[in-house]
Design a protein around this motif. Sequence first.
Motif, PDB file in Angstrom:
ATOM      1  N   ALA A   1       0.821  -1.211   0.000  1.00  0.00           N
ATOM      2  CA  ALA A   1       0.000   0.000   0.000  1.00  0.00           C
ATOM      3  C   ALA A   1       0.857   1.264   0.000  1.00  0.00           C
ATOM      4  O   ALA A   1       0.444   2.300  -0.512  1.00  0.00           O
ATOM      5  CB  ALA A   1      -0.935  -0.001   1.203  1.00  0.00           C
ATOM      6  N   TYR A   2       2.072   1.177   0.584  1.00  0.00           N
ATOM      7  CA  TYR A   2       2.954   2.349   0.599  1.00  0.00           C
ATOM      8  C   TYR A   2       4.395   1.911   0.707  1.00  0.00           C
ATOM      9  O   TYR A   2       4.690   0.708   0.722  1.00  0.00           O
ATOM     10  CB  TYR A   2       2.584   3.326   1.722  1.00  0.00           C
ATOM     11  N   GLY A   3       5.318   2.878   0.748  1.00  0.00           N
ATOM     12  CA  GLY A   3       6.746   2.592   0.679  1.00  0.00           C
ATOM     13  C   GLY A   3       7.343   2.072   1.957  1.00  0.00           C
ATOM     14  O   GLY A   3       6.702   1.358   2.719  1.00  0.00           O
ATOM     15  N   PHE A   4       8.610   2.418   2.237  1.00  0.00           N
ATOM     16  CA  PHE A   4       9.327   1.845   3.363  1.00  0.00           C
ATOM     17  C   PHE A   4       8.833   2.343   4.713  1.00  0.00           C
ATOM     18  O   PHE A   4       8.917   1.642   5.712  1.00  0.00           O
ATOM     19  CB  PHE A   4      10.820   2.165   3.257  1.00  0.00           C
ATOM     20  N   SER A   5       8.370   3.577   4.763  1.00  0.00           N
ATOM     21  CA  SER A   5       8.007   4.147   6.055  1.00  0.00           C
ATOM     22  C   SER A   5       6.674   3.590   6.544  1.00  0.00           C
ATOM     23  O   SER A   5       5.655   3.711   5.858  1.00  0.00           O
ATOM     24  CB  SER A   5       7.909   5.674   5.964  1.00  0.00           C
ATOM     25  N   PRO A   6       6.639   2.998   7.747  1.00  0.00           N
ATOM     26  CA  PRO A   6       5.379   2.476   8.281  1.00  0.00           C
ATOM     27  C   PRO A   6       4.414   3.583   8.697  1.00  0.00           C
ATOM     28  O   PRO A   6       3.254   3.308   8.983  1.00  0.00           O
ATOM     29  CB  PRO A   6       5.823   1.650   9.490  1.00  0.00           C
ATOM     30  N   ASP A   7       4.912   4.829   8.721  1.00  0.00           N
ATOM     31  CA  ASP A   7       4.060   5.952   9.113  1.00  0.00           C
ATOM     32  C   ASP A   7       3.405   6.635   7.911  1.00  0.00           C
ATOM     33  O   ASP A   7       2.647   7.592   8.075  1.00  0.00           O
ATOM     34  CB  ASP A   7       4.881   6.992   9.887  1.00  0.00           C
ATOM     35  N   ALA A   8       3.704   6.148   6.712  1.00  0.00           N
ATOM     36  CA  ALA A   8       3.136   6.759   5.507  1.00  0.00           C
ATOM     37  C   ALA A   8       1.640   6.499   5.433  1.00  0.00           C
ATOM     38  O   ALA A   8       1.131   5.536   5.998  1.00  0.00           O
ATOM     39  CB  ALA A   8       3.836   6.212   4.264  1.00  0.00           C
ATOM     40  N   GLU A   9       0.951   7.359   4.719  1.00  0.00           N
ATOM     41  CA  GLU A   9      -0.495   7.217   4.531  1.00  0.00           C
ATOM     42  C   GLU A   9      -0.781   7.049   3.044  1.00  0.00           C
ATOM     43  O   GLU A   9      -0.521   7.954   2.257  1.00  0.00           O
ATOM     44  CB  GLU A   9      -1.230   8.446   5.069  1.00  0.00           C
TER      45      GLU A   9
END
Length: 315
Positions: A226-234
């Motif tokens: 759903a998104y890149g490396f950062s687990p905090d991305a939205e």
Amino acid sequence: MAKLRSLLSVTVLLSLSLLCACARSKDSGGEGRAGKLIVVATLLPLYDFARNIAGDRADVKLLLPPGTEPHGFEPKPADMAMLNRADIFIYTNRFMEPWADKLLKGAESSSLSVVDASQGVRFIEGNFDSAEGRTQNGKGADPHIWLDFSNAGTMVGTIANAFIARDPSNRDLYTRNAEAYKARLEQLDSAYRKGLSHCRKKIFVNGGHYTFGYLARRYGLRYQAAYGFSPDAEPTARTIADISKMLRQHGLNHIFYEELLSPRVAETIAKETGATLLKLHGAHNISKEEFAAKRTFHELMEKNLDNLMTGLQCR
């Protein structure tokens, strides 16, 4: 008599001084309890690799507290104190633990052996939608190298060499244990190849961050996160809609979520598509309950295979 008392006093003082010096020496690093090496490993895979290689010759500590997500980890004074007592520090790579450099700059021990476990590993690079894991050419480097078990074997060899360099008298033990663990990784790799060789689907979707690229490449699978490396991305609403469309188009009945991260995005997609959630463990770290139960990297990967075979509709 007075001279004898004076001589005894000096002897006692010298003895106490030597005892204090020995105590200070133990506190500042070197060998730990019963002559064991003190080893600090940042993430669960490294912790598990090091424990299996060292056997009873090292006191291996996991830097990340169980239940802590590693990407945004901030070292604390207690972590620095742990590092200053250590003989060996093992981290994955500068992309996975960008905070490791800060930790090492504050280390006081000049004898600390620092092990970058990614030596000899070839990174997956690409245009990932995250500021984390950036290489000098602006592309992204996937830091989750242990999820290709051939990479994990290379990491085991690197860690074993670090133990041998620090404690050459136990070379045979470290070499034997490392080879035994590599053999277990090869068996795990064979189980994945066999289990994933007859599947109706060749694509899986993770409602979390980009973690399983190495695993997908190793076994010839397509992978979407759903998104890149950062687990905090939205992820954007458009991304969620595209992923939902992908699940329907490919007839996927399951969407995966990760350990220690909220499954909110995966749950949203599951509600839209009727898919069922399955956990896929990236093994960055484990929960307090898993740590108490002494869950190993091998056990987590075996459970991953079971869930992948379910999600990919394997025979």
